[in-house]
Write a protein that holds these residues in place. Structure first.
Motif, PDB file in Angstrom:
ATOM      1  N   ARG A 241       5.480  -1.024  -9.880  1.00 23.63           N
ATOM      2  CA  ARG A 241       4.393  -0.919  -8.903  1.00 23.63           C
ATOM      3  C   ARG A 241       4.203   0.542  -8.478  1.00 23.63           C
ATOM      4  NH1 ARG A 241       2.834  -5.791  -6.468  1.00 23.63           N
ATOM      5  NH2 ARG A 241       4.218  -7.577  -6.835  1.00 23.63           N
TER       6      ARG A 241
ATOM      7  N   GLY B  21      11.025  -4.670  -1.542  1.00 23.84           N
ATOM      8  CA  GLY B  21      12.071  -5.672  -1.686  1.00 23.84           C
ATOM      9  C   GLY B  21      12.390  -5.979  -3.133  1.00 23.84           C
ATOM     10  N   GLU B  22      11.376  -5.857  -4.007  1.00 21.37           N
ATOM     11  CA  GLU B  22      11.589  -6.115  -5.427  1.00 21.37           C
ATOM     12  C   GLU B  22      12.476  -5.056  -6.069  1.00 21.37           C
ATOM     13  OE1 GLU B  22       7.267  -8.271  -6.350  1.00 21.37           O
ATOM     14  OE2 GLU B  22       7.691  -6.234  -7.084  1.00 21.37           O
TER      15      GLU B  22
ATOM     16  N   SER C 102       0.012  -3.333  -4.969  1.00 21.93           N
ATOM     17  CA  SER C 102       0.581  -3.275  -3.618  1.00 21.93           C
ATOM     18  C   SER C 102       2.064  -2.995  -3.720  1.00 21.93           C
ATOM     19  CB  SER C 102       0.341  -4.592  -2.876  1.00 21.93           C
ATOM     20  OG  SER C 102       0.905  -5.685  -3.579  1.00 21.93           O
TER      21      SER C 102
ATOM     22  N   ARG D 169       6.198  -5.411 -11.380  1.00 18.85           N
ATOM     23  CA  ARG D 169       6.928  -5.607 -10.135  1.00 18.85           C
ATOM     24  C   ARG D 169       7.971  -4.509  -9.984  1.00 18.85           C
ATOM     25  NH1 ARG D 169      11.582  -8.451  -9.961  1.00 18.85           N
ATOM     26  NH2 ARG D 169      10.792  -9.672  -8.200  1.00 18.85           N
TER      27      ARG D 169
ATOM     28  N   ASN E 190       5.914  -3.351  -2.926  1.00 18.83           N
ATOM     29  CA  ASN E 190       6.869  -4.369  -2.493  1.00 18.83           C
ATOM     30  C   ASN E 190       8.263  -3.823  -2.718  1.00 18.83           C
ATOM     31  OD1 ASN E 190       8.540  -6.590  -2.101  1.00 18.83           O
ATOM     32  ND2 ASN E 190       7.115  -8.037  -3.042  1.00 18.83           N
TER      33      ASN E 190
END
Length: 233
Positions: free
Chosen positions: A118, A199-200, A195, A114, A197
Motif C-alpha cells: 500500500r 496494522g497489515e 488507503s 496490502r 492500513n
C-alpha cells in the motif's frame, strides 16, 4: 579508485542496461528464462563482490579524499532512517509482489495489495534507496560516495525499469495493479487510489525486520568499524 569506479559502472550496466530492458527480452528469447536468470544471478554476485572489495581497497587508499562533511547532525539520523529502510525493505522481500522475480502472476489478485505494498509496489528497492541515500549523505569521502551512490542509482532507477518490464509482459493486468499502487512511497494513498492500513504491516514480518535491524545495529561497529550511535567516538 579506478577499480571501484569500474565495478560501479559494471554494477549499473548489468542492472539498468540489461535487466528490465529489451536486451533482457532478446536474451531470454534466445536462451530461455532459466539460463538467463542463472547467468544474471552469477554476474550480479561476482560484480557485487568486486564492488565491495574495490570499495574496501579504495577507502584506505591515498586517492580517497573527503568531498564534503554535512556534520554530526546528519550522521545521527542514521538509526531512524535505516530502521525505516529495514522495516520497508525486509518486509518487501517476503510479501507476494508482482515486481519481484517470478511473481508477475501476483498482479492479478487485488488481495495482494496490502501491507507495505500500500505504501509502494517496490518496498525492497525503496528500502535500499533510503539506506544508500543516507550513507551518501553521512559519508562524504570519495570512495563511499561512489560505492553507495551505485546502490542508490540502481535501486531508484530500477523501480522504473521493473515497471516498464512488467508492463511489456503483463499488459492490462499490470495496468490495473499499477493503478491501485504507486512507485513513489505513499503516492497512491495521497492520490486516493489506495488507503493506508498500518496494522497489515505489523505482523511477523515487521518483527523479523526489527530483529534483523537490531542485530546489524549492535554489530555495526564490529562489522564495519563505525558506530551508528549518536555521540560515539
Amino acid at each position: 579508485m579506478v577499480m571501484l569506479i569500474a565495478a560501479g559502472l559494471v554494477f549499473l550496466a548489468i542492472h539498468l542496461l540489461v535487466s528490465g530492458t529489451r536486451v533482457r527480452d532478446a536474451i531470454t528469447g534466445a536462451i530461455g528464462e532459466g539460463p538467463y536468470m542463472g547467468l544474471f544471478s552469477l554476474a550480479s554476485l561476482l560484480t557485487l563482490v568486486w564492488l565491495v572489495s574495490s570499495y574496501n581497497a579504495a577507502a584506505s587508499s591515498p586517492d580517497n579524499r573527503v568531498l564534503y562533511d554535512l556534520g554530526r547532525g546528519v550522521r545521527d539520523l542514521g538509526i531512524p532512517v535505516v530502521a525505516i529502510a529495514f522495516l520497508l525493505g525486509i518486509q518487501g522481500l517476503f510479501v507476494p509482489n508482482p515486481t519481484a522475480v517470478k511473481q508477475g502472476a501476483a498482479a492479478a489478485k487485488d488481495s495482494n495489495i496490502r501491507g507495505v505494498l500500500r505504501i509502494t509496489r517496490h518496498p525492497f528497492l525503496w528500502g535500499v534507496v533510503l539506506w544508500s541515500a543516507f550513507h551518501v549523505l553521512a559519508n562524504g569521502d570519495l570512495a563511499s560516495v561512489i560505492f553507495f551512490a551505485s546502490f542508490l542509482a540502481v535501486a531508484f532507477l530500477g523501480t522504473f525499469s521493473i515497471d516498464a518490464k512488467r508492463k511489456r509482459k503483463l499488459g492490462a493486468v499490470w495496468d490495473a495493479f499499477a493503478a491501485k499502487t504507486s512507485n513513489v512511497p505513499f503516492a497512491a494513498v495521497a492520490g486516493g487510489r489506495n488507503s493506508l492500513n498500518l496494522g497489515e504491516s505489523l505482523g511477523w514480518l515487521f518483527w523479523l525486520a526489527a530483529i534483523v535491524f537490531a542485530a546489524i545495529l549492535f554489530a555495526h561497529a564490529y562489522l564495519f568499524h563505525a558506530s551508528p550511535f549518536p555521540n560515539a567516538a
